[in-house]
Design an enzyme around this catalytic site. Structure first.
Site, short mmCIF file in Angstrom:
data_model
loop_
_atom_site.label_atom_id
_atom_site.label_comp_id
_atom_site.label_asym_id
_atom_site.label_seq_id
_atom_site.Cartn_x
_atom_site.Cartn_y
_atom_site.Cartn_z
N SER A 69 0.73 -1.25 0.19
CA SER A 69 -0.10 0.02 0.19
C SER A 69 0.83 1.41 0.01
O SER A 69 1.77 1.49 -0.88
CB SER A 69 -1.00 -0.20 1.37
OG SER A 69 -1.98 0.82 1.21
N HIS B 24 -7.38 -5.65 -1.03
CA HIS B 24 -6.08 -4.90 -0.34
C HIS B 24 -5.63 -5.73 0.95
O HIS B 24 -6.41 -6.39 1.37
CB HIS B 24 -6.77 -3.38 -0.04
CG HIS B 24 -5.40 -2.55 0.18
ND1 HIS B 24 -5.03 -1.97 -0.97
CD2 HIS B 24 -5.04 -1.86 1.19
CE1 HIS B 24 -4.00 -1.03 -0.79
NE2 HIS B 24 -3.99 -1.10 0.75
N ASP C 18 -9.35 -5.11 -5.40
CA ASP C 18 -8.86 -3.96 -4.44
C ASP C 18 -9.87 -2.98 -4.52
O ASP C 18 -9.64 -2.30 -5.60
CB ASP C 18 -7.27 -3.68 -4.63
CG ASP C 18 -6.75 -2.84 -3.53
OD1 ASP C 18 -7.35 -2.13 -2.95
OD2 ASP C 18 -5.43 -3.23 -3.32
#
Length: 432
Positions: free
Chosen positions: A251, A383, A350
């Protein structure tokens, strides 16, 4: 009791549905991520506890009496959701095929990715079922080393290495945690991959860096580069080999590791240590934020939330007033021919960092880079899919280890001076 069971069964079914078809509109993207991440990575465990809960409800009369129809309807809903969970488990198991296909695209004589992957050390059934990655006794940790020398707790790193057999000139992985540049800690992320690399003879370094809103960009990348410079100068004391340093993160950490790998020696990001060596030999970003510009195309992908966060808390200026700051911070706009090997991993579902961001970055990097660029796009992966020791994480961990083997072989071939005796042969042997 029957209606309570029906309500819980319906909630479970909706959660499974959101894992397959997540909501991408803000502010629903965040709760959709939470549901998809938890259920998508532990579907079998979810079935087990839901079946156990169903038995308990049955013992308390959820299927009896005048309202028993609600209990039976809830059971039908549960069975349907269990079928969906089995599908998620199959998707996690098949992630290995996706990773293998990504590596096959970059495998050649100059980048010999092993064709036979070595099984992850933690992939025993009971460890995968546990899901939470726990450090084994064979892994030793040296905690809270100050890499700046200023006493700031955000300027500390942890070193992971084998406890029983002291490493000697071991390859090094530097891991940068995520958390939207405003939260996160070095102890929280990247554990399955780092534990596995340590089991294979690596030394791993997990770093902290200053966080916003207290810190203003580019403090985050400055800290990451300072940590890499410290590793280059000091990791030999801990058994690491400074001649091969890889970097990874997820991330915001994926953004930072990619930007770091693409900007060695950039004086704007190395104030006071402009001459320090911050180059790396491989980069493995997971679901990284590769475009920070806030342009129309990027805004449509992320939604307005990312730009608001960057302008108000991270950059503390606007993209309209200073577009050059946002562009210089975006890995997609920093690609070049001398980039190190990259292995980009991203989930198709995601909701926090849309998969289109990864695709654009990979396309841009492949167009100019002289090094291999592997890309694995994982179906039904949300994610943070690599945080838990899941079936999908096992597949990506094996793939990353194989990719890094090839990167080590490539680096040894290109080194101006020979590596330690036998090192290139060991890497080459593991690649055949």
């Amino acid at each position: 009791m029957p209606f309570v069971y029906l309500g819980l069964a319906s909630f479970g079914a909706i959660s499974v549905l959101l894992t397959y078809h997540p909501l991408r509109q803000e502010p629903l993207s965040v709760p959709s991520f939470i549901v998809g991440f938890l259920i998508g990575e532990v579907p079998i465990q979810t079935i087990v506890w839901q079946v156990a809960a169903t038995v308990v409800f049955a013992l308390f009369g959820a299927f009896k009496g005048w309202a028993g129809w609600a209990g039976w309807l809830g059971l039908a809903v549960s069975v349907a959701s269990w079928a969906g969970l089995l599908g998620l488990a199959v998707s996690g198991w098949r992630a290995g095929r996706v990773v293998d296909a990504a590596l096959a695209q970059v495998r050649d004589d100059e980048f010999p990715v092993p064709t036979e992957a070595v099984s992850a050390n933690w992939e025993r059934t009971w460890k995968v079922s546990r899901a939470v990655p726990l450090k084994g006794r064979s892994v030793g940790v040296t905690k809270n080393i100050d890499y700046w020398g200023d006493g700031d707790r955000r300027h500390r790193l942890d070193i992971y290495r084998a406890r029983r057999t002291a490493p000697e000139r071991a390859p090094v992985m530097v891991y940068i945690h995520g958390g939207a540049w405003v939260m996160g800690e070095k102890r929280e992320q990247g554990k399955p991959m780092m534990y596995e690399l340590v089991a294979r003879g690596w030394v791993c370094v997990a770093i902290n860096y200053r966080l916003s809103p207290k810190a203003t960009w580019p403090a985050h990348i400055v800290d990451a580069k300072k940590a890499v410079a410290w590793v280059k100068d000091n990791i030999a004391e801990y058994g690491g080999d400074p001649s091969f340093v890889a970097v990874s993160g997820g991330s915001a950490g994926g953004h930072l590791c990619a930007l770091l790998a693409l900007t060695p020696g950039d004086s704007r990001f190395q104030p006071g240590f402009e001459d320090a060596d911050t180059s790396v030999d491989a980069c493995v970003p997971f679901y990284g934020v590769m475009d920070m510009t806030g342009n129309d195309e990027g805004a449509r992908r992320y939604g307005s939330g990312l730009l608001d966060l960057l302008e108000k808390r991270v950059m503390k200026t606007t993209a309209i007033e200073h577009p050059e700051i946002f562009r210089a911070a975006s890995p997609t706009y920093r690609v070049h021919a001398d980039a190190p090997p990259f292995f980009v991993l991203h989930g198709q579902t995601d909701t926090l960092v849309p998969v289109a961001v990864a695709r654009t970055f990979v396309t841009a990097l492949r167009a100019v880079s002289g090094a291999p660029v592997a890309y694995a796009e994982l179906p039904l992966a949300q994610h943070a899919f690599d945080v838990l020791a899941s079936l999908r994480c096992r597949a990506t961990t094996d793939g990353v280890a194989a990719f890094l083997d090839a990167a080590r072989w490539r680096a040894a071939r290109r080194a101006p001076t020979p590596p330690s005796p036998g090192a290139a042969d060991r890497v080459s042997d593991s690649s055949t």
